[in-house]
Scaffold this active site. Structure first.
Site, PDB file in Angstrom:
ATOM      1  N   CYS A  19       0.864  -1.184   0.000  1.00 32.99           N
ATOM      2  CA  CYS A  19       0.000   0.000   0.000  1.00 32.99           C
ATOM      3  C   CYS A  19       0.899   1.231   0.000  1.00 32.99           C
ATOM      4  O   CYS A  19       2.062   1.136  -0.378  1.00 32.99           O
ATOM      5  CB  CYS A  19      -0.991  -0.023   1.162  1.00 32.99           C
ATOM      6  N   ARG A  21      -3.315  -0.686   5.446  1.00 30.82           N
ATOM      7  CA  ARG A  21      -3.932  -1.744   4.644  1.00 30.82           C
ATOM      8  C   ARG A  21      -3.028  -2.952   4.425  1.00 30.82           C
ATOM      9  O   ARG A  21      -3.440  -4.092   4.666  1.00 30.82           O
ATOM     10  CB  ARG A  21      -4.384  -1.166   3.291  1.00 30.82           C
ATOM     11  N   ASP A  31      -8.627   3.806   1.675  1.00 30.31           N
ATOM     12  CA  ASP A  31      -7.558   4.140   2.607  1.00 30.31           C
ATOM     13  C   ASP A  31      -8.181   4.606   3.929  1.00 30.31           C
ATOM     14  O   ASP A  31      -8.857   5.633   3.961  1.00 30.31           O
ATOM     15  CB  ASP A  31      -6.717   5.255   1.974  1.00 30.31           C
TER      16      ASP A  31
HETATM   17  P1  4NP Z   1      -1.818   2.791   4.116  1.00 28.86           P
HETATM   18  O1  4NP Z   1      -2.461   4.154   4.699  1.00 28.86           O
HETATM   19  O2  4NP Z   1      -1.267   3.132   2.740  1.00 28.86           O
HETATM   20  O3  4NP Z   1      -2.963   1.859   4.053  1.00 28.86           O
HETATM   21  O4  4NP Z   1      -0.726   2.398   5.087  1.00 28.86           O
HETATM   22  C1  4NP Z   1      -1.776   5.377   4.705  1.00 28.86           C
HETATM   23  C2  4NP Z   1      -0.863   5.636   5.704  1.00 28.86           C
HETATM   24  C3  4NP Z   1      -0.200   6.843   5.730  1.00 28.86           C
HETATM   25  C4  4NP Z   1      -0.445   7.791   4.748  1.00 28.86           C
HETATM   26  C5  4NP Z   1      -1.365   7.530   3.746  1.00 28.86           C
HETATM   27  C6  4NP Z   1      -2.020   6.315   3.723  1.00 28.86           C
HETATM   28  N1  4NP Z   1       0.241   9.032   4.781  1.00 28.86           N
HETATM   29  O5  4NP Z   1      -0.099   9.917   3.960  1.00 28.86           O
HETATM   30  O6  4NP Z   1       1.167   9.203   5.587  1.00 28.86           O
END
Ligand code: 4NP
Length: 173
Positions: free
Chosen positions: A11, A17, A136
């Site tokens: 991800c 995720r 997300d």
């Molecule tokens: P992930 O969620 O991709 O599912 O781990 C996110 C975690 C952090 C960020 C964006 C999505 N961020 O912008 O830091």
């Protein structure tokens, strides 16, 4: 014994995720008695959270179903990952674009048949489902994490069925 099948969940941050993908898929693999047939990992297309534990929302929703993901640590996806893993599962189309751009020229060809979207398997055992992304949940409420868990759990069940069939893993429980 034959080489383990490497499965990598990807991800953006590797804190919400894809840690759930890794934890749920491993849980299902172990329940099937196939733990020694797989290498399972996750990473993020960004290194923004490298070294961090999964988001508390992901840890909580997994723990409620008996899956402990608290020991995982975020890391950035590398080009070596793209060569090494047999199955690479992106959580959304943006993750997939980032993976393809990391792979560079000729990368799409090299990844053919190995790069998938998680929800390709949500309703189809052969990965032929549409290209919807796993939403997300970062910064959202608990409900978002519940929804992600359910989507990823359904998808991982079919993904495992597909890999077992493709790789002739008839044995196990
Ligand atoms: P992930 O969620 O991709 O599912 O781990 C996110 C975690 C952090 C960020 C964006 C999505 N961020 O912008 O830091």
């Amino acid at each position: 014994m034959s080489k383990r099948t490497g499965v990598l969940f990807v991800c953006l941050g590797n804190i919400c995720r894809s840690p759930l993908g890794e934890g749920i898929f491993r849980h299902r693999v172990e329940a099937a008695g196939l733990g020694d047939r797989f290498e399972i990992d996750s990473s993020g297309t960004s290194g923004w959270h490298a070294g961090e534990a999964p988001d508390p929302g992901s840890v909580r929703v997994a723990r409620a179903r008996g899956i402990d993901i608290s020991g995982q640590r975020s890391r950035a996806l590398t080009r070596e990952d793209l060569e090494r893993f047999d199955v690479i599962v992106a959580m959304d189309a943006s993750n997939r674009r980032n993976i393809l751009s990391l792979a560079g020229a000729g990368g799409a060809e090299a990844l053919r048949g190995r790069l998938w979207l998680m929800r390709n398997f949500e309703r189809e055992e052969d990965g032929s489902g549409d290209d919807e992304g796993v939403p997300d949940p970062w910064g959202g409420g608990a409900r978002g994490f519940e929804e992600v868990f359910e989507i990823v759990d359904r998808s991982c069940a079919n993904l495992l069925t597909w890999i077992r069939r493709e790789r002739g893993m008839g044995q196990g429980r």
